[in-house]
Design a protein around this motif. Structure first.
Motif, mmCIF file in Angstrom:
data_model
loop_
_atom_site.group_PDB
_atom_site.id
_atom_site.type_symbol
_atom_site.label_atom_id
_atom_site.label_comp_id
_atom_site.label_asym_id
_atom_site.label_seq_id
_atom_site.Cartn_x
_atom_site.Cartn_y
_atom_site.Cartn_z
ATOM 1 N N ARG A 170 0.770 -1.164 -0.213
ATOM 2 C CA ARG A 170 0.090 0.069 -0.055
ATOM 3 C C ARG A 170 0.839 1.092 -0.264
ATOM 4 O O ARG A 170 1.887 1.351 0.784
ATOM 5 N N LEU A 171 0.380 2.149 -0.736
ATOM 6 C CA LEU A 171 1.144 3.510 -1.023
ATOM 7 C C LEU A 171 0.338 4.710 -0.709
ATOM 8 O O LEU A 171 -0.815 4.750 -1.083
ATOM 9 N N GLU A 172 0.882 5.844 -0.157
ATOM 10 C CA GLU A 172 0.181 7.074 0.053
ATOM 11 C C GLU A 172 0.918 8.218 -0.755
ATOM 12 O O GLU A 172 2.227 8.031 -0.634
ATOM 13 N N ARG A 173 0.431 8.702 -1.734
ATOM 14 C CA ARG A 173 1.202 9.617 -2.583
ATOM 15 C C ARG A 173 1.285 10.775 -1.559
ATOM 16 O O ARG A 173 0.328 11.363 -1.188
ATOM 17 N N THR A 174 2.576 11.373 -1.619
ATOM 18 C CA THR A 174 2.962 12.391 -0.873
ATOM 19 C C THR A 174 3.423 13.637 -1.885
ATOM 20 O O THR A 174 3.615 14.747 -1.092
ATOM 21 N N ALA A 175 3.897 13.426 -2.902
ATOM 22 C CA ALA A 175 4.286 14.556 -3.750
ATOM 23 C C ALA A 175 4.106 14.205 -5.182
ATOM 24 O O ALA A 175 4.356 12.955 -5.693
ATOM 25 N N VAL A 176 3.791 15.016 -6.234
ATOM 26 C CA VAL A 176 3.742 14.899 -7.616
ATOM 27 C C VAL A 176 4.174 16.140 -8.039
ATOM 28 O O VAL A 176 3.849 17.093 -7.833
ATOM 29 N N SER A 177 5.172 15.869 -9.298
ATOM 30 C CA SER A 177 5.469 17.109 -10.132
ATOM 31 C C SER A 177 5.318 16.774 -11.410
ATOM 32 O O SER A 177 5.817 15.422 -11.773
ATOM 33 N N GLU A 178 4.835 17.445 -12.400
ATOM 34 C CA GLU A 178 4.755 16.878 -13.713
ATOM 35 C C GLU A 178 5.277 17.895 -14.681
ATOM 36 O O GLU A 178 5.367 19.139 -14.406
ATOM 37 N N THR A 179 6.079 17.335 -15.566
ATOM 38 C CA THR A 179 6.598 18.168 -16.782
ATOM 39 C C THR A 179 6.586 17.706 -18.018
ATOM 40 O O THR A 179 6.111 16.389 -17.980
ATOM 41 N N PRO A 180 6.995 18.174 -19.221
ATOM 42 C CA PRO A 180 6.736 17.464 -20.283
ATOM 43 C C PRO A 180 7.509 16.138 -20.540
ATOM 44 O O PRO A 180 7.462 15.425 -21.249
ATOM 45 N N ASN A 181 8.413 16.252 -19.772
ATOM 46 C CA ASN A 181 9.409 15.138 -19.704
ATOM 47 C C ASN A 181 9.343 13.802 -18.985
ATOM 48 O O ASN A 181 9.877 12.869 -19.174
ATOM 49 N N ALA A 182 8.613 14.114 -17.820
ATOM 50 C CA ALA A 182 8.458 12.874 -16.757
ATOM 51 C C ALA A 182 7.391 13.574 -15.814
ATOM 52 O O ALA A 182 7.335 14.765 -15.531
ATOM 53 N N THR A 183 6.880 12.511 -15.015
ATOM 54 C CA THR A 183 5.954 12.812 -13.918
ATOM 55 C C THR A 183 6.559 12.151 -12.834
ATOM 56 O O THR A 183 6.853 10.879 -12.774
ATOM 57 N N HIS A 184 6.983 13.078 -11.929
ATOM 58 C CA HIS A 184 7.993 12.786 -10.799
ATOM 59 C C HIS A 184 6.942 12.446 -9.313
ATOM 60 O O HIS A 184 6.026 13.010 -9.049
ATOM 61 N N LEU A 185 6.594 10.934 -8.920
ATOM 62 C CA LEU A 185 5.847 10.714 -7.951
ATOM 63 C C LEU A 185 6.581 10.177 -6.927
ATOM 64 O O LEU A 185 7.310 9.545 -6.992
ATOM 65 N N THR A 186 6.287 10.676 -5.687
ATOM 66 C CA THR A 186 6.645 10.023 -4.571
ATOM 67 C C THR A 186 5.624 9.442 -3.392
ATOM 68 O O THR A 186 4.509 10.333 -3.546
ATOM 69 N N PHE A 187 5.726 8.440 -2.937
ATOM 70 C CA PHE A 187 4.837 7.555 -2.298
ATOM 71 C C PHE A 187 5.458 7.185 -0.935
ATOM 72 O O PHE A 187 6.644 6.784 -0.876
ATOM 73 N N ARG A 188 4.606 7.167 0.172
ATOM 74 C CA ARG A 188 4.938 6.802 1.578
ATOM 75 C C ARG A 188 4.737 5.294 1.369
ATOM 76 O O ARG A 188 3.575 5.139 1.050
ATOM 77 N N VAL A 189 5.535 4.369 1.539
ATOM 78 C CA VAL A 189 5.024 2.914 1.741
ATOM 79 C C VAL A 189 4.561 2.693 2.966
ATOM 80 O O VAL A 189 5.053 2.863 4.097
ATOM 81 N N LEU A 190 3.354 2.152 3.040
ATOM 82 C CA LEU A 190 2.499 2.084 4.165
ATOM 83 C C LEU A 190 2.499 0.653 4.810
ATOM 84 O O LEU A 190 2.369 0.363 5.811
ATOM 85 N N SER A 191 2.690 -0.283 3.693
ATOM 86 C CA SER A 191 2.838 -1.758 4.276
ATOM 87 C C SER A 191 3.409 -2.745 3.024
ATOM 88 O O SER A 191 3.809 -2.216 2.160
#
Length: 191
Positions: A170-191
């Motif tokens: 299980r993941l909880e998204r904590t941040a997202v940044s979008e550019t034309p080159n990539a979507t940068h996703l950060t998740f906290r791992v819950l389990s």
């Protein structure tokens, strides 16, 4: 004690290395397309790339990544921090300037224990390849997952989640940044 972060770039269809990985094609054929955002991207891409080193005290990587990366990483070893290579093949440490690659043959947990000791209060970043990252996720050793999703359907190659990661992670998204080159996703791992 720092955070254990798993970080990797992948295509929209989950490929982390193109087909036919070799010393000639270290990220597989056309695999460099997965990392162009780091070198030809926007300021937001540069900020996401800088996070790889910010606060990091040590790195963990798989043997395949080491084998294909050691020559291109150059005389300083690129990372400039202690690196621990998860492998079944014992080797003497490899020193490249400020970077020392230590080979750990007794599993991901042992590699992480050594990396944490070397990192002190810094973070430990678990890098590729996909097999190594899955091992750490399956063992419940990751606190944070950073995925850099490139807008590209690769079609074939090494998939990040091609094998099991456990019953459910299980993941909880904590941040997202979008550019034309990539979507940068950060998740906290819950389990």
């Amino acid at each position: 004690m720092g955070t254990v972060i798993a970080e990797i770039s992948m295509s929209a269809d989950g490929i982390v290395a193109g087909p036919d990985t070799s010393t000639e094609h270290r990220l597989g054929r056309d695999g460099d397309l997965l990392h162009q955002w780091m070198f030809e991207g926007t300021d937001a891409d540069a900020a996401a790339a800088a996070k790889l080193f910010d606060g990091t005290g040590a790195f963990v990587l798989g043997r395949s990544m080491f084998d294909v990366g050691i020559d291109p990483w150059g005389d300083d070893g690129t990372f400039r921090k202690p690196c621990f290579v998860v492998t079944h093949r014992p080797s003497e440490p490899v020193v490249k300037g400020p970077t020392t690659f230590t080979f750990v043959t007794d599993g991901p947990e042992a590699a992480l224990t050594r990396a944490k000791a070397a990192a002190g209060d810094g973070n430990v970043v678990v890098m590729g390849g996909g097999t190594t990252m899955r091992q750490f996720l399956r063992a419940g050793l990751v606190d944070e997952l950073r995925l850099h999703v490139v807008p590209l359907l690769f079609g074939a190659g090494v998939r990040l989640f091609d094998g099991p990661v456990g019953a459910h992670v299980r993941l909880e998204r904590t941040a997202v940044s979008e550019t034309p080159n990539a979507t940068h996703l950060t998740f906290r791992v819950l389990s």
